[in-house]
Design an enzyme around this catalytic site. Structure first.
Site, PDB file in Angstrom:
ATOM      1  N   ARG A 130      90.307  11.482 -11.584  1.00  0.00           N
ATOM      2  CA  ARG A 130      91.346  12.498 -12.296  1.00  0.00           C
ATOM      3  C   ARG A 130      92.767  12.017 -12.029  1.00  0.00           C
ATOM      4  NH1 ARG A 130      88.429  18.299 -11.681  1.00  0.00           N
ATOM      5  NH2 ARG A 130      86.311  18.022 -12.736  1.00  0.00           N
TER       6      ARG A 130
ATOM      7  N   ARG B   3      85.977  18.964  -0.907  1.00  0.00           N
ATOM      8  CA  ARG B   3      86.449  20.384  -0.554  1.00  0.00           C
ATOM      9  C   ARG B   3      85.691  21.073   0.245  1.00  0.00           C
ATOM     10  NH1 ARG B   3      90.018  23.176  -5.563  1.00  0.00           N
ATOM     11  NH2 ARG B   3      91.247  21.463  -6.084  1.00  0.00           N
TER      12      ARG B   3
ATOM     13  N   SER C  19      83.231  25.274 -10.038  1.00  0.00           N
ATOM     14  CA  SER C  19      83.398  26.063 -11.322  1.00  0.00           C
ATOM     15  C   SER C  19      82.137  25.874 -12.408  1.00  0.00           C
ATOM     16  CB  SER C  19      84.701  25.469 -12.054  1.00  0.00           C
ATOM     17  OG  SER C  19      85.093  26.152 -13.279  1.00  0.00           O
TER      18      SER C  19
ATOM     19  N   ARG D 168      93.575  18.022  -3.443  1.00  0.00           N
ATOM     20  CA  ARG D 168      93.537  17.295  -4.933  1.00  0.00           C
ATOM     21  C   ARG D 168      94.010  16.018  -4.994  1.00  0.00           C
ATOM     22  NH1 ARG D 168      94.790  20.572  -9.206  1.00  0.00           N
ATOM     23  NH2 ARG D 168      94.970  22.571  -7.905  1.00  0.00           N
TER      24      ARG D 168
ATOM     25  N   GLU E 193      89.088  27.257  -4.833  1.00  0.00           N
ATOM     26  CA  GLU E 193      88.059  27.039  -5.618  1.00  0.00           C
ATOM     27  C   GLU E 193      87.541  25.717  -5.223  1.00  0.00           C
ATOM     28  OE1 GLU E 193      87.364  24.489  -9.967  1.00  0.00           O
ATOM     29  OE2 GLU E 193      89.299  25.613  -9.707  1.00  0.00           O
TER      30      GLU E 193
END
Length: 430
Positions: free
Chosen positions: A262, A391, A352, A277, A349
């Site tokens: 990403r 994560r 999701s 991230r 988070e």
């Protein structure tokens, strides 16, 4: 993609749902383009019918030996042929104009989704586990002595730039163990089919799941046109693109462990330190393909699958339902799982899980044949992290850290680490 017929039948409901997303009314503009498109199609069909009729009369005039009528009709056919071509071109342009509008409008939220402008409007559903009390100031993952040895951000920056990491030794072993543990749990206990897919995909695949055209800048494209997947949601969901599957074959439940890429185009300045991230990371993804009647129950089931991973690891977390202003583009309802990170003293988070209804299916033309007969219907698609491996590693390191810089590792990982139970302060497995 939205159903234009549904917008025609209830434009007020469509605009009301958009308003819950914080978007202006669009039905009037959409229906204006749709009306022009339908008029162009009708005109093209009418011209085609006139051309066909004239073509039949040409042959009859020739057979009668009426040369003057033959020439007149032949000229008329040529004229109608040009008219049909022009009308078809106009109809195609109007159709493309309507599609370009519809494909950039996000999915509509379900009625039970809480309304809100941003993450402040999200609603907590439940919590599991109690954050461990520590008699020392907890550190973030990149400052824990035992982990710091195996996390090399300087070399990664030299090789690739910011938001990359080089992992070695014990930390990498734990990272790999986490991915294997997740896959084994999903396959053996949750009934998902493990799948290996490419990480390079065509435009059509990215379009099918909604990454294109709206989020082009969020993904990486190669010089020969392939896209690097932001998640294996793209590949797994597109398994049914262009297909009509039997209802008896549903639900289809898959999981895959892949590299993900990403650009993080919209996150400048956020979480720049550590692994939270990054541009390249690993994720174990879950995807389900269902009938419309079963998709909400499947959403709850998939949320439970992701929760089970955190529970087995002993990591405290909470489940929240995202509000209308915080949901992703393709979602009609989303649950986020947020894991406790002692180093940040907050929940972040880690998964999701979204139900997309028939939004992606319409883009992919993915349908199923009802068991009781009748016309094929669009499937419903769902996707969710089960979990983000990097994560999860952060959570394991921070929640297991000790005052001396060592890290106690979750019991479920011990068999994957040759019986080792901890990372020592100097970065070794012991």
């Amino acid at each position: 993609m939205h159903d234009i017929r549904a917008i025609r039948e209830n434009p007020a409901a469509f605009d009301a749902a958009l308003a819950r997303r914080g978007l202006p009314a669009m039905s009037s503009d959409i229906l204006s383009v749709d009306e022009a498109r339908r008029a162009a199609i009708l005109a093209a069909e009418t011209a085609q019918a006139a051309q066909n009729a004239a073509s039949k009369e040409v042959g009859a005039a020739k057979a009668r030996g009426d040369e003057a009528e033959f020439e007149r009709l032949r000229a008329l056919v040529a004229e109608k042929k040009a008219e049909v071509a022009a009308m078809n071109e106009k109809a195609g342009a109007e159709d493309a104009r309507l599609k370009s509008i519809l494909e950039t409008i996000p999915n509509l939220p379900l009625p039970e989704v809480p309304e809100g402008a941003d993450e402040a409007g999200n609603v907590e559903l439940r919590r599991w586990g109690t954050p461990r009390g520590m008699d020392f100031p907890p550190k973030e993952h990149f400052d824990i002595a035992g982990a710091k040895v195996g996390l090399d951000f300087a070399t990664a920056a030299k090789l690739s730039g910011s938001r990359f990491v080089v992992m070695q030794g014990a930390v990498l072993r734990v990272h790999r163990a986490l991915a294997q543990f997740m896959l084994d749990t999903h396959v053996n206990e949750h009934g998902l089919t493990e799948t290996w897919t490419p990480v390079l995909v065509k435009d059509e695949a990215m379009y099918g799941t909604g990454q294109l055209p709206k989020f082009t800048e969020d993904s990486y494209q190669t010089t020969n046109g392939w896209w690097l997947v932001p998640t294996s949601e793209v590949t797994l969901t597109n398994f049914v693109a262009g297909e009509i599957v039997d209802e008896a074959a549903l639900p289809i439940r898959m999981t895959a462990h892949t590299q993900c890429f990403r650009s993080e185009a919209g996150s400048a300045g956020k979480d720049t330190t550590g692994m939270l991230r990054q541009h390249q990371f690993e994720k174990v993804e879950m995807v389900s393909i269902t009938t419309p009647e079963t998709s909400l129950a499947e959403h709850e089931r998939m949320t439970g699958c992701a929760e089970a991973i955190l529970q087995k690891l002993g990591l405290p977390y909470r489940v929240i339902v995202l509000c209308t202003g915080d949901m992703g583009f393709g979602a009609t309802k989303t649950h986020d799982l947020e894991v406790w990170l002692p180093g940040q003293n907050t929940y972040r988070e880690i998964s999701s899980v979204s139900v997309c209804g028939d939004f992606q299916a319409r883009r992919m033309n993915a349908r199923f044949r009802p068991a009781g007969g009748g016309k094929p219907e669009f499937v419903h698609t769902l996707n969710g992290s089960g979990l983000a491996v990097g994560r999860c590693l952060i959570a394991v390191l921070e929640n297991g850290q000790q005052a001396d810089g060592s890290v106690d590792l979750p019991a479920v990982l011990h068999p994957y680490l040759g019986g080792k139970t901890r990372i020592t302060p100097d970065g070794a497995l012991a």
